[in-house]
Design a protein around this motif. Sequence first.
Motif: not given
Length: 247
Positions: A73-74, A76-77, A80-81, A127, A131
Amino acid sequence: MLDSILAGFVTYTKSLGFNFGFLTSVYERTIWIDGISMTLILIAVTIPVSLVGGGLLAAALTSGRKYLSVPARVFVELTRNTPTLVQLMCAFLVVNMLISKALGGAQYNPFSPFFWVVAVVGLHIAAFHAEALRAGIESVPSATLEAARAIGFNRLQILWFVEFPLALRAALPAIVNNLVNLAKLTTVGSAIAVGEVTYASIMIWSQRDNVIELMIVILLLFSLINLLIARTGRWLENKLKVPGLGI
């Protein structure tokens, strides 16, 4: 024969106000063709990297184990950000430099600029794949999972034989959209001198001042590539759809 055809094309387009004179130069034409080839190679290599990475991340996100889901999760965030170009520059200028120092010099570093483009762009798109697949996995009906458990499937078998096939069907439109974005993102390779079509075009237009002409060609090239990706995705959607679903 080819030279005469290209010369005729250059003459004709010149009468319309366009400058495609580089096509009559063997050296510049070779650079540009090599740039197109490099772009196609980047796309062909990066697509499977992104798909495998997305599948592994989705499996981690839905594993139910915090030691897998939290790092995934870390990642991916964070991925993608943040901008892809910034990620590429950090990887190439920071991580790559640290690797070179650790190995005793850049000459001992096995990682080329091509590798960093594939790794960064592939994992960036992975990533987004993750999702899409996570949403597809979580949409699998609980009754289907109970049926799989009833016939003796373990967690890994349920994920591989039940959840992933159904999730892929649901996530395929989003995955295809991500792959279209992936093809466009390969142009960031020009920032670290990977000789893809954008970098090759920059080398040419810096000498000939024909930015408009080459930008038009680049737009048409990526439009064609992404049209093929989109059409292939639509064919896969029709091929993999569940018979009778929606009727």
